[in-house]
Design a protein around this motif. Structure first.
Motif, mmCIF file in Angstrom:
data_model
loop_
_atom_site.group_PDB
_atom_site.id
_atom_site.type_symbol
_atom_site.label_atom_id
_atom_site.label_comp_id
_atom_site.label_asym_id
_atom_site.label_seq_id
_atom_site.Cartn_x
_atom_site.Cartn_y
_atom_site.Cartn_z
ATOM 1 N N LEU A 1 -11.547 -23.843 -24.585
ATOM 2 C CA LEU A 1 -10.523 -22.795 -24.450
ATOM 3 C C LEU A 1 -10.825 -21.904 -23.250
ATOM 4 O O LEU A 1 -9.925 -21.468 -22.534
ATOM 5 N N MET A 2 -12.103 -21.656 -23.025
ATOM 6 C CA MET A 2 -12.499 -20.844 -21.874
ATOM 7 C C MET A 2 -12.085 -21.539 -20.575
ATOM 8 O O MET A 2 -11.581 -20.915 -19.658
ATOM 9 N N LYS A 3 -12.296 -22.863 -20.525
ATOM 10 C CA LYS A 3 -11.866 -23.647 -19.358
ATOM 11 C C LYS A 3 -10.358 -23.538 -19.192
ATOM 12 O O LYS A 3 -9.856 -23.345 -18.087
ATOM 13 N N MET B 1 -1.218 -18.740 -22.445
ATOM 14 C CA MET B 1 -2.358 -17.831 -22.345
ATOM 15 C C MET B 1 -2.559 -17.075 -23.659
ATOM 16 O O MET B 1 -3.693 -16.919 -24.132
ATOM 17 N N VAL C 1 -4.034 -19.446 -26.174
ATOM 18 C CA VAL C 1 -5.456 -19.679 -25.899
ATOM 19 C C VAL C 1 -6.274 -18.486 -26.363
ATOM 20 O O VAL C 1 -7.317 -18.629 -27.017
ATOM 21 N N GLN C 2 -5.773 -17.290 -26.034
ATOM 22 C CA GLN C 2 -6.513 -16.076 -26.386
ATOM 23 C C GLN C 2 -6.674 -15.962 -27.897
ATOM 24 O O GLN C 2 -7.773 -15.702 -28.399
ATOM 25 N N LEU D 1 2.268 -17.866 -19.543
ATOM 26 C CA LEU D 1 1.906 -16.660 -20.294
ATOM 27 C C LEU D 1 1.846 -16.939 -21.793
ATOM 28 O O LEU D 1 0.948 -16.453 -22.478
ATOM 29 N N MET E 1 -8.393 -21.216 -20.181
ATOM 30 C CA MET E 1 -8.040 -19.864 -19.733
ATOM 31 C C MET E 1 -8.176 -19.771 -18.208
ATOM 32 O O MET E 1 -7.337 -19.174 -17.538
ATOM 33 N N ARG E 2 -9.225 -20.390 -17.683
ATOM 34 C CA ARG E 2 -9.402 -20.367 -16.224
ATOM 35 C C ARG E 2 -8.276 -21.112 -15.526
ATOM 36 O O ARG E 2 -7.801 -20.689 -14.469
ATOM 37 N N TYR F 1 -9.005 -18.512 -29.319
ATOM 38 C CA TYR F 1 -10.383 -18.159 -29.009
ATOM 39 C C TYR F 1 -10.884 -17.101 -29.992
ATOM 40 O O TYR F 1 -11.996 -17.181 -30.502
ATOM 41 N N GLU F 2 -10.026 -16.107 -30.255
ATOM 42 C CA GLU F 2 -10.414 -15.048 -31.204
ATOM 43 C C GLU F 2 -10.615 -15.612 -32.609
ATOM 44 O O GLU F 2 -11.529 -15.208 -33.323
#
Lengths: 261, 237
Positions: free
Chosen positions: B15-17, B207, B210-211, B204, B19-20, B214-215
């Motif tokens: 998920l971090m990837k 995004m 993803v956010q 968006l 987000m990038r 991740y949470e």
């Protein structure tokens, strides 16, 4: 958390775009001004796993791999060289250039500069100068007793005197052209200087070498298109806000990580 | 750590990837010729001794969208956009590259170059030369450049043999390791540039997804931590 930094490059790019637009809009009525446009390019990509990598366990080949981009950079702010529309002024020393050429001007330092602003004047000695008082090359002097001035499309300057019927040739304006006029360095005051990128000036008489002709009694308006600039402005502002959103989302993700325990 | 923790970590780093990638897409929304990309998650199954196998999530593939971007009329005579498939061919110090960003200009020698100063090539791989002082430059749909009715060159329009194998490089360029061939379907338009094909709304919303995912993962790790603690406490009583 690289997403923060990536979005920051996006914000600064959009900010630069807004600055370019605001410079264009503030020069909407500058004679001979050409609109500029900010252009961008993506930054370097990090290879996380290369396309074509062979998977050791079963020999399969990664078809696409993973490359992660690092954001955006400004690549150019380029001058949009378009002919602005001509507005009739009726001034006998107002010249509009129809074509791609520039008038040559000598700065007080002796350096040669180039301009498309043809709102010319006479100084105390009768010399033809720009609005800022810089003499136009080649220097042409208008005698005090000249009754009227006529400039033809090839830049020849004629004077009529009250005691004669025939016009007297005072001189001829040149036009300078460049292989890459976008590469000229803007000096402000509607002036440009030659650079490595623009190439040397090709000086010839108006009407030759495709440099265009001059037209007396007209000035070239700025080529800024207000409608286009405003749409760009809306895009740039929204783009800026979106990048700001990414920053706050990335921040919240970091927050989620730090809140474990 | 227990296996649930490992599984969550693979998901979190994926998920971090992603987000990038989303951040990069949004940062390049105003980059002409930019192609948006997405991350593909795949299952990664690991056998575990004496237990059922462990399934993890991996973000190890990406996909580039080659959808047409919108065209903006610039009025510049050296601004070109491609409608349909195909790429311009550019010569860089590291070899030939493909790009859809067509805001070119002639340099001092009369060669057509990109904003970074790399020469644009014709289909045969030779630089495109614009005669100095040439007045009316017109470009037809097949890339033929003419001045005052005389053809002086042709912009190359090529496509990679394997579009999936394109490698991204900076400066909106792609490297085609498996070579390229002439593109038949594309049309070149003069005085236009192609915008990026980033769809900001989709990006968006992705995004936000993803956010939140991740949470969720982070709170799962926290719940796992609490569960293990609770088990330890119960056993030690």
């Amino acid at each position: 958390m690289r997403a923060l930094k990536i979005a920051a490059t996006g914000m600064s790019a959009q900010q630069m775009r807004v600055e370019t637009i605001s410079n264009n809009l503030s020069n909407m009525s500058t004679t001979g001004y050409n609109a500029r446009r900010a252009e961008f390019a993506d930054l370097h990509y990090q290879q996380m796993s290369r396309p074509g990598t062979v998977n050791a366990t079963d020999g399969t080949v990664l078809p696409t791999g993973v490359q992660l981009g690092l954001g955006v950079r400004p690549s150019a702010v380029s001058v949009q060289l378009q002919q602005g529309s001509l507005s009739a002024t009726g001034g006998d020393l107002d010249l509009a250039i129809e074509g791609t050429g520039f008038l040559e001007v000598t700065l007080p330092s002796g350096q040669t500069a180039y301009t498309r602003d043809g709102g010319l004047k006479r100084d105390a000695e009768g010399l033809i100068v720009t609005s800022d008082g810089y003499p136009v090359e080649p220097e042409i002097v208008i005698p005090d007793d000249a009754r009227s001035i006529s400039i033809n499309t090839s830049g020849e300057v004629f004077a009529y005197f009250s005691d004669a019927t025939d016009a007297e040739l005072l001189g001829q304006f040149n036009l300078a052209g460049f292989t890459n006029a976008k590469g000229l360095e803007a000096l402000g005051g509607n002036l440009f200087a030659e650079t490595e990128a623009s190439g040397a000036a090709i000086v010839s008489t108006p009407g030759e070498d495709g440099l265009g002709t001059v037209r007396q009694g007209y000035l070239e308006s700025s080529s800024v298109d207000a409608v286009r600039e405003i749409t760009e402005l809306i895009e740039a502002q929204r783009g800026y806000e979106m990048n700001a959103k990414v920053i706050s989302a990335a921040d919240q993700m970091m927050g989620a990580t730090t809140q474990i325990r | 750590m227990e296996n649930s923790g490992y599984t969550t970590i693979t998901r979190q780093s994926g998920l971090m990837k992603e987000m990038r990638v989303v951040a990069n897409n949004i940062a390049n929304a105003a980059t002409s010729g930019f192609r948006q990309e997405g991350v593909i998650f795949s299952e990664y199954v690991k056998s575990v001794d004496g237990a059922s196998s462990l399934s993890m999530g991996q973000a190890d593939a990406r996909q580039t969208s080659f959808a047409q971007g919108a065209l903006t009329q610039t009025g510049g005579q050296f601004d070109f956009a491609i409608e349909g498939d195909g790429f311009f061919l550019v010569e860089t110090p590291l070899g030939e590259r493909l790009t859809r960003a067509g805001a070119f200009s002639p340099n001092a020698d009369g060669d057509l170059v990109t904003p970074d100063g790399y020469r644009v090539l014709d289909a045969g791989g030779a630089p495109v030369f614009i005669p100095p002082g040439a007045a009316d430059i017109a470009v037809s749909a097949d890339g033929t450049i003419s001045t005052n009715g005389d053809p002086v060159g042709q912009l190359g329009l090529v496509q990679p043999r394997n579009p999936q194998g394109l490698v991204r490089e900076d400066g909106v360029m792609f490297r085609a390791d498996e070579g390229y061939e002439a593109a038949e379907q594309g049309r070149i338009l003069q005085s236009f540039v192609e915008n990026s094909n980033v769809n900001p709304i989709l990006q968006l919303t992705r995004m936000i997804e993803v956010q939140r995912a991740y949470e969720l993962g982070a709170s799962f790790v926290e719940a796992e931590d609490e569960r293990v603690r609770q088990a330890m406490r119960t056993m030690s009583q």
